[in-house]
Scaffold this motif. Structure first.
Motif, PDB file in Angstrom:
ATOM      1  N   PRO B  52       0.806  -1.174   0.043  1.00  0.00           N
ATOM      2  CA  PRO B  52      -0.240  -0.034  -0.214  1.00  0.00           C
ATOM      3  C   PRO B  52       0.780   1.135  -0.054  1.00  0.00           C
ATOM      4  N   SER B  53       0.430   2.359  -0.310  1.00  0.00           N
ATOM      5  CA  SER B  53       0.867   3.678  -0.326  1.00  0.00           C
ATOM      6  C   SER B  53       1.663   3.923   1.166  1.00  0.00           C
ATOM      7  N   GLY B  54       2.748   4.356   1.115  1.00  0.00           N
ATOM      8  CA  GLY B  54       3.471   4.636   2.258  1.00  0.00           C
ATOM      9  C   GLY B  54       3.993   3.635   2.997  1.00  0.00           C
ATOM     10  N   SER B  55       4.227   2.473   2.253  1.00  0.00           N
ATOM     11  CA  SER B  55       4.710   1.302   3.107  1.00  0.00           C
ATOM     12  C   SER B  55       6.329   1.149   2.835  1.00  0.00           C
ATOM     13  N   GLY B  56       6.783   1.939   2.113  1.00  0.00           N
ATOM     14  CA  GLY B  56       8.494   2.305   2.134  1.00  0.00           C
ATOM     15  C   GLY B  56       8.832   1.320   0.867  1.00  0.00           C
ATOM     16  N   LYS B  57       8.187   1.282  -0.248  1.00  0.00           N
ATOM     17  CA  LYS B  57       8.870   0.560  -1.532  1.00  0.00           C
ATOM     18  C   LYS B  57       9.487   1.447  -2.255  1.00  0.00           C
ATOM     19  N   SER B  58       9.288   2.590  -2.421  1.00  0.00           N
ATOM     20  CA  SER B  58      10.079   3.948  -2.740  1.00  0.00           C
ATOM     21  C   SER B  58      11.529   3.890  -2.165  1.00  0.00           C
ATOM     22  N   THR B  59      11.211   3.929  -0.874  1.00  0.00           N
ATOM     23  CA  THR B  59      12.268   4.107  -0.031  1.00  0.00           C
ATOM     24  C   THR B  59      13.346   2.990  -0.004  1.00  0.00           C
ATOM     25  N   LEU B  60      12.991   1.883  -0.259  1.00  0.00           N
ATOM     26  CA  LEU B  60      13.647   0.601  -0.051  1.00  0.00           C
ATOM     27  C   LEU B  60      14.606   0.746  -1.484  1.00  0.00           C
ATOM     28  N   ILE B  61      13.789   0.943  -2.652  1.00  0.00           N
ATOM     29  CA  ILE B  61      14.609   0.977  -3.879  1.00  0.00           C
ATOM     30  C   ILE B  61      15.682   2.297  -4.054  1.00  0.00           C
ATOM     31  N   ARG B  62      15.215   3.165  -3.524  1.00  0.00           N
ATOM     32  CA  ARG B  62      15.967   4.461  -3.489  1.00  0.00           C
ATOM     33  C   ARG B  62      17.339   4.138  -2.589  1.00  0.00           C
ATOM     34  N   CYS B  63      17.281   3.256  -1.618  1.00  0.00           N
ATOM     35  CA  CYS B  63      18.416   3.078  -0.650  1.00  0.00           C
ATOM     36  C   CYS B  63      19.232   2.268  -1.421  1.00  0.00           C
ATOM     37  N   ILE B  64      18.783   1.675  -2.605  1.00  0.00           N
ATOM     38  CA  ILE B  64      19.718   0.511  -3.132  1.00  0.00           C
ATOM     39  C   ILE B  64      20.779   1.208  -3.900  1.00  0.00           C
ATOM     40  N   ASN B  65      20.365   2.234  -4.648  1.00  0.00           N
ATOM     41  CA  ASN B  65      21.401   3.050  -5.431  1.00  0.00           C
ATOM     42  C   ASN B  65      21.828   4.494  -4.379  1.00  0.00           C
ATOM     43  N   ARG B  66      21.359   4.356  -3.119  1.00  0.00           N
ATOM     44  CA  ARG B  66      21.951   5.533  -2.435  1.00  0.00           C
ATOM     45  C   ARG B  66      21.496   6.830  -2.542  1.00  0.00           C
ATOM     46  N   LEU B  67      19.955   6.933  -3.133  1.00  0.00           N
ATOM     47  CA  LEU B  67      19.606   8.279  -3.455  1.00  0.00           C
ATOM     48  C   LEU B  67      18.976   8.652  -1.902  1.00  0.00           C
ATOM     49  N   GLU B  68      18.698   7.400  -1.168  1.00  0.00           N
ATOM     50  CA  GLU B  68      18.305   7.901   0.268  1.00  0.00           C
ATOM     51  C   GLU B  68      19.472   6.880   0.936  1.00  0.00           C
ATOM     52  N   VAL B  69      19.738   7.424   2.241  1.00  0.00           N
ATOM     53  CA  VAL B  69      20.984   6.702   3.015  1.00  0.00           C
ATOM     54  C   VAL B  69      20.129   5.998   4.259  1.00  0.00           C
ATOM     55  N   HIS B  70      20.515   4.574   4.125  1.00  0.00           N
ATOM     56  CA  HIS B  70      19.717   3.768   5.233  1.00  0.00           C
ATOM     57  C   HIS B  70      20.703   3.958   6.689  1.00  0.00           C
ATOM     58  N   GLN B  71      19.999   3.651   7.635  1.00  0.00           N
ATOM     59  CA  GLN B  71      20.926   3.869   8.830  1.00  0.00           C
ATOM     60  C   GLN B  71      21.322   2.703   9.466  1.00  0.00           C
ATOM     61  N   GLU B  72      20.775   1.677   9.272  1.00  0.00           N
ATOM     62  CA  GLU B  72      20.969   0.407  10.005  1.00  0.00           C
ATOM     63  C   GLU B  72      20.799  -0.772   9.136  1.00  0.00           C
ATOM     64  N   GLY B  73      21.450  -1.869   9.284  1.00  0.00           N
ATOM     65  CA  GLY B  73      21.504  -3.073   8.437  1.00  0.00           C
ATOM     66  C   GLY B  73      22.522  -2.876   7.395  1.00  0.00           C
ATOM     67  N   GLU B  74      22.525  -3.803   6.318  1.00  0.00           N
ATOM     68  CA  GLU B  74      23.413  -3.689   5.203  1.00  0.00           C
ATOM     69  C   GLU B  74      22.888  -3.932   3.938  1.00  0.00           C
ATOM     70  N   ILE B  75      23.269  -3.187   2.783  1.00  0.00           N
ATOM     71  CA  ILE B  75      22.837  -3.250   1.522  1.00  0.00           C
ATOM     72  C   ILE B  75      24.083  -3.697   0.716  1.00  0.00           C
ATOM     73  N   ILE B  76      24.205  -4.849  -0.058  1.00  0.00           N
ATOM     74  CA  ILE B  76      25.252  -5.108  -0.899  1.00  0.00           C
ATOM     75  C   ILE B  76      24.777  -5.225  -2.152  1.00  0.00           C
ATOM     76  N   VAL B  77      25.323  -4.342  -3.101  1.00  0.00           N
ATOM     77  CA  VAL B  77      24.765  -4.493  -4.447  1.00  0.00           C
ATOM     78  C   VAL B  77      26.098  -4.945  -5.341  1.00  0.00           C
ATOM     79  N   ASP B  78      25.884  -6.144  -6.086  1.00  0.00           N
ATOM     80  CA  ASP B  78      26.763  -6.705  -6.940  1.00  0.00           C
ATOM     81  C   ASP B  78      28.136  -6.791  -6.183  1.00  0.00           C
ATOM     82  N   GLY B  79      28.070  -7.010  -4.806  1.00  0.00           N
ATOM     83  CA  GLY B  79      29.270  -7.559  -4.053  1.00  0.00           C
ATOM     84  C   GLY B  79      29.819  -6.501  -3.208  1.00  0.00           C
TER      85      GLY B  79
END
Ligand SMILES: Nc1ncnc2c1ncn2[C@@H]1O[C@H](COP(=O)(O)OP(=O)(O)OP(=O)(O)O)[C@@H](O)[C@H]1O
Ligand SMILES: [Mg+2]
Lengths: 604, 257
Positions: B52-79
């Protein structure tokens, strides 16, 4: 672009052109109150016009004071026997204008009808002027206005009647160019201008017609401009237009400096010293820098380039500090060159690429250094000009030179300031905001005083700064603050998605700013930037308070003090108002044209 | 099997990890937009993100190319792990294409220049080469005749196809789509979806936020359902559309289908 014939069915319907009588009825006399307003304001306007005419044609106003002082107003005390330099400089400018028109294919859309309307309007005004001039006016002038006015109106009617499709037929740009040339040259050849010379620091009157020493060169220059335009258009089909444009931009940035300092100022080179010191130093920076930049712009060496760039920045800063405390002598040229090579080294990763790109980068540096050193050598050499009262620039030439270079220099400074003010780094933001707010909180005249009187006191010995340069720096500092605010407005209008798209593609911050953000921001800022440029142009008149002889000071105090024209202020002031207006209005029209062209390019 | 790797076929599980998110948390001020997201996207996988709207979908994929910066956990892109002290963020971004809901074409550049800008300046391609490649891509998305126009002169569907071509010109290893058809008129949606289907068939690794269930059913290898910044359920289209496990997923799907 090839001409595409649009099928008739797809053409937008023509708006029927209304007849003048109908337009007047619909717009000026549509109702009783409208008619009353029209009549009332017409009377007010006529009254005003009559008063102005009274001033212009009053017996006290001696118009020969203007006609005789043309040379003074335009070039002040530039030595007559050196005038060929002025003509050479003007010729080079005209040539560049013609070439630029051709390079950008600047084709203002002027229809036959618009010209006819302008002619008819001028004619009508002229007739009105002839009718309402005060009694004191000589009858020859009255009849002159009436005859010219009627002639223009008749011409306008003939043009619209005889030329079919006057609404849509466009005048080729060449036609306009030739029209302007004919008018200007005609005035020069047939109007009785007088001549004022300059001897022993005092102006000498010498009535009579301006001789062919002016009309001939001006005519030749217009011919040059028209010829370059024609040649440029013909060439434009064969050569790379992008190359021509880049060349012309380079010329407009650096050419005028050459004209002012090397042509008009005529430095007297001491060839022994030039060959022993200047040439080797210039060559060292040009060749050494080019080799260094070629090496650093290899894509795999971008880290190295940053390190070397930082070292060079430190070295450059150190040289300036050393100069400030007078630790050891070093030519200013060398200090500037170190600063420039440091910046270029830092930029090397941005220009990194394959061999040809690197060669171009290094070659660009080489050419730039050669020009830069030639120019600085010229500026640092005493002038041969035998000028009674320096500086060598005065009159309209001074007004235009200062205005032009202030705009040129304050623009990049303004861009940097606005970027700093919107940057994420607090230190940049604070510095730039402080600068902008301080400068905007101080009157221009204070800034100019500061730069011309105070600045030289702060600088250590050996770092003297000429009056003209000080004033120029003051104007630039002032204008940059306003430019920065105008550009900031544009920057804020760039949407966030543009930044994100650029980031997502992997552009660096510098690339994003240069290719995506600034072009969009500047487009939005054009009207304000041109407004600022016009303000700068008019404010150059303040140069008088720090000793310059600009066009206003000559009109306001030099001419009224000439024995022949004691107290004659009005004609000259009226004349320079017209000159200011023509320049300012052309700038504002040019900016409108530019906006329209850009809009047409990216219609939403 | 962790949540992130749920519903993987054996063949799929043996492939390389292209995107790995482990316990990703993200706050906007006090508001938590991502509450510990675990997702893995395998090489050549198409993953569709629902919610649903506001569930964080955009935020998640924007974190993947670091348009948004996540604060905890790890994101590994192509190693490569996304961290704060990364020096070559541009390098990673140039390997990950992104298509936005609002197209975000550069309005002052022609279609051709929009596409060639990054290849020329980021990949250091020669202009001729970049232009040839751009024309090839425009051919592929079906609008070669628009190369000389400005974005403002194109329809929404055409603009979005240019945006896809622009991303593809960088030859990315991963493509992220954030509701690419949501700003389009209905009749233009299919032309964009067709291009995306084509891309998926070509073996591109894709992460797609969309409400187009037809597309999800036909193209997705797996679907992720998110709510309130959490991954609720991961599964194959078959699983999702016939027999979802979680109540919340059922509710969401019943509203949207
Ligand atoms: N820059 C921001 N500042 C503050 N809150 C934000 C910001 N961006 C997103 N949010 C909040 O984070 C939450 C998740 O937003 P997100 O855009 O990821 O949702 P979404 O699932 O993409 O929704 P939609 O389907 O409407 O696009 C929302 O509640 C939103 O209000
Ligand atoms: Mg969203």
């Amino acid at each position: 672009m090839s001409d595409v014939t649009v099928p008739t069915s797809q053409r937008a319907p023509e708006t029927p052109s209304t007849s003048p009588a109908r337009w007047v009825r619909e717009n000026l006399f549509s109702s009783v109150s409208n008619a009353i307003q029209t009549v009332f304001f017409s009377l007010v306007l006529l009254g005003l016009l009559r008063w102005v005419l009274g001033q212009i044609f009053s017996e006290e106003a001696n118009w020969t004071s203007v006609a005789t002082n043309m040379r003074l107003l335009f070039t002040y005390n530039y030595p007559t026997e050196q005038f060929v330099r002025i003509w050479f400089a003007a010729g080079a400018l005209f040539l560049a204008v013609g070439a630029s028109f051709a390079a950008w294919n600047l084709n203002p859309v002027v229809t036959v009808r618009r010209i006819a309307v302008a002619l008819a309007g001028t004619g009508a005004v002229s007739v009105v002027v002839g009718l309402i001039t005060p009694e004191a006016t000589p009858s020859s002038i009255r009849t002159g206005f009436l005859v010219v006015g009627v002639a223009l109106v008749v011409l306008a009617v003939l043009v619209t009647r005889l030329i079919p499709n006057a609404d849509r037929r466009q005048i080729p740009f060449l036609g306009l160019l030739i029209g302007v040339a004919v008018v200007v040259c005609g005035v020069l050849w047939f109007f009785p201008f007088g001549d004022y010379g300059f001897a022993d620091g005092a102006p000498t009157a010498e009535s009579g017609t301006i001789d062919s020493s002016t009309s001939l060169p001006v005519t030749v220059m217009f011919l040059i401009m028209i010829a370059t335009y024609v040649a440029g258009r013909a060439l434009a089909r064969r050569i790379d237009l992008g190359w021509l444009r880049r060349t012309m931009i380079g010329w407009w940035v650096i050419g005028p400096a050459f004209i002012v300092f090397l042509v008009l100022r005529d430095p007297e080179f001491d060839w022994g010293y030039v060959l022993a010191v200047d040439v080797p130093m210039g060559a060292a920076f040009a060749v050494g820098g080019a080799v260094l930049l070629y090496a650093l712009s290899k894509p795999s060496r971008s880290d190295l380039a940053r390190v070397i760039g930082a070292l060079l920045v430190a070295l450059a800063l150190f040289h300036w500090v050393a100069a400030f405390f007078g630790w050891y002598p070093m030519l200013q040229k060398a200090r500037f060159s170190f600063a420039l090579i440091a910046v270029a080294a830092l930029l090397a990763p941005t220009f990194a690429g394959e061999r040809s790109a690197r060669l171009r980068f290094a070659g660009g540096w080489f050419g730039f250094m050669v020009l830069f050193h030639w120019l600085l050598t010229g500026i640092n050499t005493p002038s041969t000009l035998d000028i009674a009262a320096p500086p060598f620039l005065g009159g309209f030439v001074l007004t235009v030179s200062i205005a032009y270079y202030v705009m040129l220099a304050s623009f990049p400074l303004g861009v940097l300031l606005s970027l700093a003010r919107t940057s994420k780094m607090p230190i940049f933001r604070v510095l730039s905001t402080t600068y902008i707010e301080v400068v905007r909180g101080v009157p221009l005249i204070t800034v100019l005083f500061f730069f011309s009187i105070m600045l030289p006191l702060f600088l250590p010995g050996g770092m003297g700064i000429s009056d003209l340069a000080a004033v120029f720096a003051g104007y630039t500092v002032f204008s940059a603050a306003y430019m920065a605010e105008n550009i900031r407005g544009g920057l804020q209008s760039v949407r966030r998605g543009q930044y994100e798209a650029a980031d997502a593609l992997g552009l660096t911050t510098v690339q994003r700013t240069a290719f995506i953000v600034l072009p969009q921001a500047l487009r939005v800022s054009i009207p304000n930037l041109v407004g600022q440029a016009i303000a700068t142009f008019k404010e150059t008149s303040l140069i008088a308070i720090v000793g310059g002889f600009d066009i206003l000071r000559i009109a306001n105090s030099t001419i009224p003090n000439q024995p022949d024209f004691l107290g004659q202020k009005r004609p000259a002031l009226f004349f320079i108002s017209v000159v200011y207006f023509i320049v300012a209005y052309s700038m504002s029209r040019a900016s409108r044209n530019l906006e329209e062209r850009l809009e047409a390019g990216q219609a939403r | 099997m962790s949540i992130a790797d749920q519903a993987l076929t054996e063949e799929m599980a043996s492939r390389r990890d292209m995107i790995v998110c482990r316990g990703v948390k993200k706050w906007f001020g006090d508001f938590q937009a991502l509450a510990g997201v675990d997702v893995t996207v395998k090489d050549r996988e198409v993953m569709v993100v629902l919610g649903p709207s506001g569930s964080g979908k955009s935020t998640l994929i924007r974190c993947i190319n670091r348009l948004e910066v996540h604060q905890e956990g790890e994101i590994i892109v192509d190693g490569v792990e996304m961290t704060n002290d990364m020096r070559n963020i541009e390098k990673i971004r140039s390997e990950v294409g992104m298509v936005f809901q609002q197209f975000n074409l550069f309005p002052h550049l022609t279609v051709l220049d929009n596409i060639t800008l990054a290849p020329i300046w980021v990949r250091k391609r020669a202009r001729v080469e970049a232009e040839a490649k751009a024309m090839e891509l425009l051919e592929r998305v079906g609008i070669p005749e628009q190369a000389g126009k400005f974005p403002g002169q194109l329809s929404g569907g055409q603009q979005q196809r240019v945006a896809i071509a622009r991303s593809l010109a960088m030859e990315p290893k991963i493509m992220l789509f954030d509701e690419p058809t949501s700003a389009l008129d209905p009749e233009m949606i299919s032309e964009v979806l067709d291009v995306m289907k084509d891309l998926a068939r070509g073996g591109m690794t894709m992460m797609v936020v969309t409400h187009e269930m037809g597309f999800a059913r036909e193209v997705a290898d797996r679907l992720v359902f998110m709510e309130s910044g959490d991954v609720v359920e991961v599964g194959t289209p078959e699983h999702f559309f016939t027999n979802p496990t979680e109540e919340r997923t059922k509710l969401f799907l019943s509203q949207i289908l």
